[in-house]
Design a protein around this motif. Structure first.
Motif, PDB file in Angstrom:
ATOM      1  N   GLY A   2       0.819  -1.212   0.000  1.00 23.25           N
ATOM      2  CA  GLY A   2       0.000   0.000   0.000  1.00 23.25           C
ATOM      3  C   GLY A   2       0.848   1.254   0.000  1.00 23.25           C
ATOM      4  N   VAL A   3       1.917   1.238   0.822  1.00 19.50           N
ATOM      5  CA  VAL A   3       2.820   2.404   0.865  1.00 19.50           C
ATOM      6  C   VAL A   3       3.488   2.606  -0.491  1.00 19.50           C
ATOM      7  CG1 VAL A   3       4.946   3.302   1.893  1.00 19.50           C
ATOM      8  CG2 VAL A   3       3.229   2.197   3.342  1.00 19.50           C
ATOM      9  N   GLU A   4       3.955   1.517  -1.094  1.00 18.61           N
ATOM     10  CA  GLU A   4       4.647   1.640  -2.376  1.00 18.61           C
ATOM     11  C   GLU A   4       3.676   1.982  -3.509  1.00 18.61           C
ATOM     12  OE1 GLU A   4       6.744  -2.079  -2.538  1.00 18.61           O
ATOM     13  OE2 GLU A   4       8.584  -1.106  -1.818  1.00 18.61           O
ATOM     14  N   TRP A   5       2.434   1.559  -3.380  1.00 17.41           N
ATOM     15  CA  TRP A   5       1.429   1.935  -4.378  1.00 17.41           C
ATOM     16  C   TRP A   5       1.223   3.444  -4.382  1.00 17.41           C
ATOM     17  CZ3 TRP A   5      -1.420   1.241  -8.507  1.00 17.41           C
ATOM     18  CH2 TRP A   5      -2.579   2.000  -8.674  1.00 17.41           C
ATOM     19  N   GLN A   6       1.131   4.030  -3.212  1.00 13.55           N
ATOM     20  CA  GLN A   6       0.964   5.480  -3.130  1.00 13.55           C
ATOM     21  C   GLN A   6       2.154   6.196  -3.749  1.00 13.55           C
ATOM     22  OE1 GLN A   6       0.291   6.201   1.065  1.00 13.55           O
ATOM     23  NE2 GLN A   6      -1.934   6.138   0.782  1.00 13.55           N
ATOM     24  N   ARG A   7       3.355   5.709  -3.440  1.00  8.34           N
ATOM     25  CA  ARG A   7       4.560   6.334  -3.988  1.00  8.34           C
ATOM     26  C   ARG A   7       4.602   6.193  -5.511  1.00  8.34           C
ATOM     27  NH1 ARG A   7       9.990   7.105  -1.836  1.00  8.34           N
ATOM     28  NH2 ARG A   7       9.256   6.193   0.110  1.00  8.34           N
TER      29      ARG A   7
ATOM     30  N   ALA B 157       2.057   5.617  -7.575  1.00  4.39           N
ATOM     31  CA  ALA B 157       0.962   6.351  -8.201  1.00  4.39           C
ATOM     32  C   ALA B 157       1.288   7.832  -8.298  1.00  4.39           C
ATOM     33  CB  ALA B 157      -0.327   6.136  -7.399  1.00  4.39           C
ATOM     34  N   ALA B 158       1.952   8.357  -7.250  1.00  4.74           N
ATOM     35  CA  ALA B 158       2.334   9.769  -7.281  1.00  4.74           C
ATOM     36  C   ALA B 158       3.379  10.039  -8.352  1.00  4.74           C
ATOM     37  CB  ALA B 158       2.861  10.194  -5.911  1.00  4.74           C
TER      38      ALA B 158
END
Length: 368
Positions: free
Chosen positions: A53-58, A60-61
């Motif tokens: 989840g943390v890496e998805w946010q990174r 996606a940004a």
């Protein structure tokens, strides 16, 4: 970039690195007990989901290539490796703990450290992994191929160990000689009597659940009928008679050497003393009304019919053959069958430190 002394990398990288010793502890426990409680994998899997989840946010940004790489590697790791673990378990090549371990690894280690944003993991100024990258940059897949590489080397290491101890035989690549009185405390499978070729014995290392008599099944049988192996050897004719079976069999347990551990997906055995007393109990007196047309040597079929499950794939014929040998031979060859978690842990360490062992070997041989 997150800096912690001489170690640097993204926070998910560092958290994943911190889980490596956990797999080392689990591998050691699997060697000692051959039992890993299924609840063990829950916190590790949840951690993997959180880090994704943390890496998805990174990703996606950042968008663009970073997002595409994240989606691709995660899809391959979770989709392919998890499916592969399930298929292997369904076919009987993996036990429950082995499959759960590989599924957990697929979620926890989908990619090499630092692939997001071009960052790298550095330890004391050395970027890791130090070796050549794998053709497919999916860390869980590299861990699996590294585990296979360690598994291929295992027969050679076993042969070297046997040779150093003077046990030279065509079985030295697949087993170790064990004295009969050590069998009740030994993990592994009883090698066949010798009628099978070396190829079929090697199959026991690759497909361990499908060959040989599992010694856990022997322990289950002894506990079920309330007898020790020494008692069977002292009076084999009596115990071969199915009429000597107890009227009320004991709890066979799951065959673990150490009864004070939880089974894979089961509950711990609380009454250890009671089980030990049952093991030492005498079988019931023979019934003289035995029907000769229903002979069942050792009561093997009765045992398998009475218990829940299949006793690790044991058949009545295989159990009878094994008991015949255990009550007549002094030394028996046993396939130790290293737990899958051991090569997985070694493959995990190798993947973090070096990279893909098979790619490195092929490069040394000039094949890539």
């Amino acid at each position: 970039m997150v800096d912690v002394g001489p170690i640097s990398g993204t926070l998910p990288d560092l958290l994943r690195l911190a889980t490596v010793p956990v797999f080392g502890v689990l591998a050691y426990r699997d060697i000692r007990t051959r039992r890993i409680d299924s609840i063990t994998w829950v916190p590790l899997t949840l951690l993997g989901v959180l880090l994704l989840g943390v890496e998805w946010q990174r990703a996606a940004a950042a968008g663009g290539t970073d997002l595409r790489v994240f989606v691709l590697t995660t899809a391959i790791s979770v989709g392919f490796v998890v499916s592969l673990a399930y298929v292997f378990h369904f076919l009987g090549a993996f036990g429950g703990a082995d499959a759960r371990a590989l599924m957990t690894i697929a979620v926890l280690y989908p990619s090499y450290p630092g692939y997001v944003g071009g960052e790298v993991l550095s330890v004391a100024g050395v970027t890791i992994p130090v070796g050549d990258p794998a053709p497919v940059a999916v860390l869980s897949f590299t861990i699996l191929t590294n585990a296979v590489a360690w598994g291929i080397a295992y027969p050679l290491l076993l042969a070297a160990r046997n040779g150093a101890m003077g046990h030279v035989s065509k079985r030295m690549f697949v087993g170790v000689p064990v004295r009969w009185d050590a069998v009740p405390e030994t993990h592994g499978k009883l090698l066949d009597s010798g009628s099978r070729g070396i190829g079929e014995r090697l199959r026991a290392l690759v497909y361990p659940r499908g060959t040989g008599l599992d010694l856990d099944a022997v322990r289950m049988y002894l506990r079920w009928r309330g007898a020790t192996l020494a008692e069977l050897r002292d009076d084999p004719d009596r115990f071969r008679d199915p009429d000597s079976l107890p009227d009320e069999p004991n709890d066979p347990t799951d065959g673990a050497v150490d009864l004070d551990v939880a089974t894979d997906g089961g509950e711990p055995v609380d009454d250890v003393d009671g089980v030990e007393e049952a093991v030492a109990a005498e079988p019931a007196a023979a019934d003289t009304d035995h029907d000769e047309s229903d002979i069942d040597p050792w009561g093997a079929a009765a045992f398998l019919d009475d218990i829940e499950g299949d006793a690790y794939g044991t058949s009545p014929a295989r159990l009878r053959e094994g008991l015949d040998r255990l009550t007549t031979e002094e030394w028996l060859w046993v396939t130790p069958g290293i737990p899958f978690l051991v090569p997985v842990f070694l493959g995990l360490v190798a993947a973090f430190v070096y990279g893909d062992l098979l790619v490195g070997l092929l490069r040394v041989l000039g094949l890539v």
